[in-house]
Design a protein around this motif. Structure first.
Motif, PDB file in Angstrom:
ATOM      1  N   ASP A   1       0.836  -1.202   0.000  1.00 26.04           N
ATOM      2  CA  ASP A   1       0.000   0.000   0.000  1.00 26.04           C
ATOM      3  C   ASP A   1       0.869   1.250   0.000  1.00 26.04           C
ATOM      4  O   ASP A   1       0.614   2.210  -0.734  1.00 26.04           O
ATOM      5  N   ALA A   2       1.897   1.236   0.858  1.00 27.26           N
ATOM      6  CA  ALA A   2       2.768   2.401   1.004  1.00 27.26           C
ATOM      7  C   ALA A   2       3.468   2.742  -0.308  1.00 27.26           C
ATOM      8  O   ALA A   2       3.545   3.915  -0.697  1.00 27.26           O
ATOM      9  N   LYS A   3       3.965   1.717  -1.001  1.00 32.27           N
ATOM     10  CA  LYS A   3       4.682   1.968  -2.253  1.00 32.27           C
ATOM     11  C   LYS A   3       3.738   2.504  -3.322  1.00 32.27           C
ATOM     12  O   LYS A   3       4.097   3.414  -4.085  1.00 32.27           O
ATOM     13  N   LEU A   4       2.524   1.967  -3.391  1.00 31.27           N
ATOM     14  CA  LEU A   4       1.558   2.477  -4.362  1.00 31.27           C
ATOM     15  C   LEU A   4       1.236   3.935  -4.074  1.00 31.27           C
ATOM     16  O   LEU A   4       1.272   4.780  -4.993  1.00 31.27           O
ATOM     17  N   ILE A   5       0.933   4.265  -2.834  1.00 33.12           N
ATOM     18  CA  ILE A   5       0.571   5.643  -2.484  1.00 33.12           C
ATOM     19  C   ILE A   5       1.751   6.576  -2.744  1.00 33.12           C
ATOM     20  O   ILE A   5       1.586   7.696  -3.250  1.00 33.12           O
ATOM     21  N   GLN A   6       2.959   6.138  -2.410  1.00 30.46           N
ATOM     22  CA  GLN A   6       4.150   6.950  -2.678  1.00 30.46           C
ATOM     23  C   GLN A   6       4.269   7.265  -4.164  1.00 30.46           C
ATOM     24  O   GLN A   6       4.491   8.422  -4.559  1.00 30.46           O
ATOM     25  N   ASP A   7       4.115   6.235  -5.004  1.00 29.56           N
ATOM     26  CA  ASP A   7       4.258   6.433  -6.449  1.00 29.56           C
ATOM     27  C   ASP A   7       3.134   7.286  -7.019  1.00 29.56           C
ATOM     28  O   ASP A   7       3.362   8.117  -7.914  1.00 29.56           O
ATOM     29  N   LEU A   8       1.922   7.101  -6.532  1.00 28.50           N
ATOM     30  CA  LEU A   8       0.797   7.905  -7.019  1.00 28.50           C
ATOM     31  C   LEU A   8       0.988   9.380  -6.683  1.00 28.50           C
ATOM     32  O   LEU A   8       0.757  10.257  -7.526  1.00 28.50           O
ATOM     33  N   ILE A   9       1.419   9.665  -5.468  1.00 28.40           N
ATOM     34  CA  ILE A   9       1.598  11.058  -5.050  1.00 28.40           C
ATOM     35  C   ILE A   9       2.715  11.722  -5.858  1.00 28.40           C
ATOM     36  O   ILE A   9       2.603  12.888  -6.255  1.00 28.40           O
ATOM     37  N   PHE A  10       3.770  10.968  -6.142  1.00 27.99           N
ATOM     38  CA  PHE A  10       4.841  11.551  -6.958  1.00 27.99           C
ATOM     39  C   PHE A  10       4.370  11.760  -8.396  1.00 27.99           C
ATOM     40  O   PHE A  10       4.650  12.799  -9.005  1.00 27.99           O
ATOM     41  N   GLU A  11       3.655  10.777  -8.934  1.00 33.36           N
ATOM     42  CA  GLU A  11       3.171  10.870 -10.314  1.00 33.36           C
ATOM     43  C   GLU A  11       2.164  12.003 -10.479  1.00 33.36           C
ATOM     44  O   GLU A  11       2.218  12.756 -11.460  1.00 33.36           O
ATOM     45  N   TRP A  12       1.251  12.137  -9.543  1.00 35.95           N
ATOM     46  CA  TRP A  12       0.164  13.108  -9.676  1.00 35.95           C
ATOM     47  C   TRP A  12       0.536  14.511  -9.191  1.00 35.95           C
ATOM     48  O   TRP A  12       0.059  15.492  -9.745  1.00 35.95           O
ATOM     49  N   TYR A  13       1.400  14.603  -8.164  1.00 30.16           N
ATOM     50  CA  TYR A  13       1.650  15.906  -7.542  1.00 30.16           C
ATOM     51  C   TYR A  13       3.137  16.268  -7.470  1.00 30.16           C
ATOM     52  O   TYR A  13       3.482  17.320  -6.922  1.00 30.16           O
ATOM     53  N   GLN A  14       3.994  15.399  -7.992  1.00 30.15           N
ATOM     54  CA  GLN A  14       5.445  15.621  -7.984  1.00 30.15           C
ATOM     55  C   GLN A  14       5.965  15.905  -6.574  1.00 30.15           C
ATOM     56  O   GLN A  14       6.856  16.727  -6.359  1.00 30.15           O
ATOM     57  N   GLU A  15       5.408  15.203  -5.621  1.00 31.76           N
ATOM     58  CA  GLU A  15       5.867  15.344  -4.242  1.00 31.76           C
ATOM     59  C   GLU A  15       6.414  14.001  -3.766  1.00 31.76           C
ATOM     60  O   GLU A  15       5.746  12.974  -3.865  1.00 31.76           O
ATOM     61  N   GLN A  16       7.629  14.025  -3.252  1.00 27.25           N
ATOM     62  CA  GLN A  16       8.282  12.795  -2.797  1.00 27.25           C
ATOM     63  C   GLN A  16       7.947  12.530  -1.338  1.00 27.25           C
ATOM     64  O   GLN A  16       8.306  13.315  -0.456  1.00 27.25           O
ATOM     65  N   MET A  17       7.241  11.439  -1.078  1.00 26.94           N
ATOM     66  CA  MET A  17       6.916  11.036   0.284  1.00 26.94           C
ATOM     67  C   MET A  17       7.840   9.891   0.682  1.00 26.94           C
ATOM     68  O   MET A  17       8.309   9.117  -0.165  1.00 26.94           O
ATOM     69  N   ILE A  18       8.099   9.763   1.969  1.00 29.03           N
ATOM     70  CA  ILE A  18       8.941   8.696   2.502  1.00 29.03           C
ATOM     71  C   ILE A  18       8.057   7.737   3.287  1.00 29.03           C
ATOM     72  O   ILE A  18       7.217   8.171   4.073  1.00 29.03           O
ATOM     73  N   PHE A  19       8.241   6.431   3.057  1.00 24.69           N
ATOM     74  CA  PHE A  19       7.445   5.483   3.845  1.00 24.69           C
ATOM     75  C   PHE A  19       8.345   4.560   4.637  1.00 24.69           C
ATOM     76  O   PHE A  19       9.468   4.262   4.253  1.00 24.69           O
ATOM     77  N   ASP A  20       7.800   4.103   5.769  1.00 18.95           N
ATOM     78  CA  ASP A  20       8.519   3.157   6.604  1.00 18.95           C
ATOM     79  C   ASP A  20       7.588   2.650   7.690  1.00 18.95           C
ATOM     80  O   ASP A  20       6.480   3.166   7.870  1.00 18.95           O
ATOM     81  N   GLN A  21       8.068   1.631   8.385  1.00 24.20           N
ATOM     82  CA  GLN A  21       7.314   1.149   9.536  1.00 24.20           C
ATOM     83  C   GLN A  21       7.174   2.297  10.529  1.00 24.20           C
ATOM     84  O   GLN A  21       8.114   3.058  10.749  1.00 24.20           O
ATOM     85  N   SER A  22       6.011   2.428  11.126  1.00 21.46           N
ATOM     86  CA  SER A  22       5.790   3.524  12.060  1.00 21.46           C
ATOM     87  C   SER A  22       6.813   3.483  13.194  1.00 21.46           C
ATOM     88  O   SER A  22       7.036   2.444  13.809  1.00 21.46           O
ATOM     89  N   GLY A  23       7.441   4.637  13.434  1.00 22.99           N
ATOM     90  CA  GLY A  23       8.399   4.736  14.521  1.00 22.99           C
ATOM     91  C   GLY A  23       9.821   4.405  14.129  1.00 22.99           C
ATOM     92  O   GLY A  23      10.764   4.699  14.859  1.00 22.99           O
ATOM     93  N   LYS A  24      10.031   3.789  12.940  1.00 21.69           N
ATOM     94  CA  LYS A  24      11.380   3.402  12.528  1.00 21.69           C
ATOM     95  C   LYS A  24      12.142   4.562  11.900  1.00 21.69           C
ATOM     96  O   LYS A  24      13.349   4.649  12.014  1.00 21.69           O
TER      97      LYS A  24
END
Length: 205
Positions: free
Chosen positions: A13-36
């Motif tokens: 889920d995280a990778k899909l949302i990351q790629d969609l946000i970059f593709e649609w809004y050109q914003e780079q989000m970082i994902f990881d396990q919560s707290g890591k």
């Protein structure tokens, strides 16, 4: 600009949302396990059953003017929707239930709808495999139909090469949903999700 934290169930889920946000809004989000990773703004909860422990974070986010967005599987939409309606009474959150915030289903339901249709033959072959298992009898019972996650793995495995580096791209964390040979991010199946995210990312400044 208001900060955003997005909560999802798993790595895929995280990778899909990351790629969609970059593709649609050109914003780079970082994902990881919560707290890591303190810099992560897409947080993996490891399943919706763990949502309870995130309630203090929702409150902390609200107190710090950070918007909490939850993107989870609908599974049975009416049941999950009711849970989030109740949750919103106590916490300042927004939510979207995959695949389209109105139907039963999950991430894999959505992914099956956004493949590049040039590759639809792979799914047709897979359906033949499933039907063969369902109609075949084994000595001690029936065959188990593989989980739908396996279907997505098989789809990518059929498209990618045989080297280790290419096989790595099948893994949930390494998938490239922006690869137009594999995926269609303009698919109508993503319209509802894009409309939802537009509220928080479009014309952000």
């Amino acid at each position: 600009m208001r900060k955003i934290k997005i909560y999802v169930e798993g790595v895929a889920d995280a990778k899909l949302i990351q790629d969609l946000i970059f593709e649609w809004y050109q914003e780079q989000m970082i994902f990881d396990q919560s707290g890591k990773n303190g810099l992560a703004n897409i947080l993996i909860t490891n399943g919706k059953t763990k949502l309870e422990k995130f309630k203090p974070l929702f409150k902390l986010n609200s107190d710090n003017d950070i918007l909490s967005i939850v993107i989870f599987d609908a599974d049975i939409f009416s049941e999950e929707n009711d849970k989030f309606i109740e949750l919103k009474k106590d916490f300042s959150i927004e939510y979207f239930l995959l695949p389209d915030n109105q139907s039963n289903g999950d991430l894999e339901t959505l992914l099956a709808k956004i493949i590049n249709q040039d590759n639809d033959v792979i799914f047709k072959c897979w359906e033949g495999y499933e039907n063969c298992l369902k109609t075949s009898v084994r000595k001690d019972g029936v065959f188990t139909t593989p989980a739908r996650k396996t279907k997505i793995y098989a789809y990518l495995e059929a498209l990618l090469g045989e080297s280790n580096s290419e096989k790595d791209l099948i893994k949930e964390r390494e998938r490239n949903y922006r690869n137009t040979n594999h995926w269609d991010l303009n698919s109508p199946a993503l319209t509802k999700l894009k409309q939802f995210l537009d509220q928080y990312f479009q014309n952000k400044s």
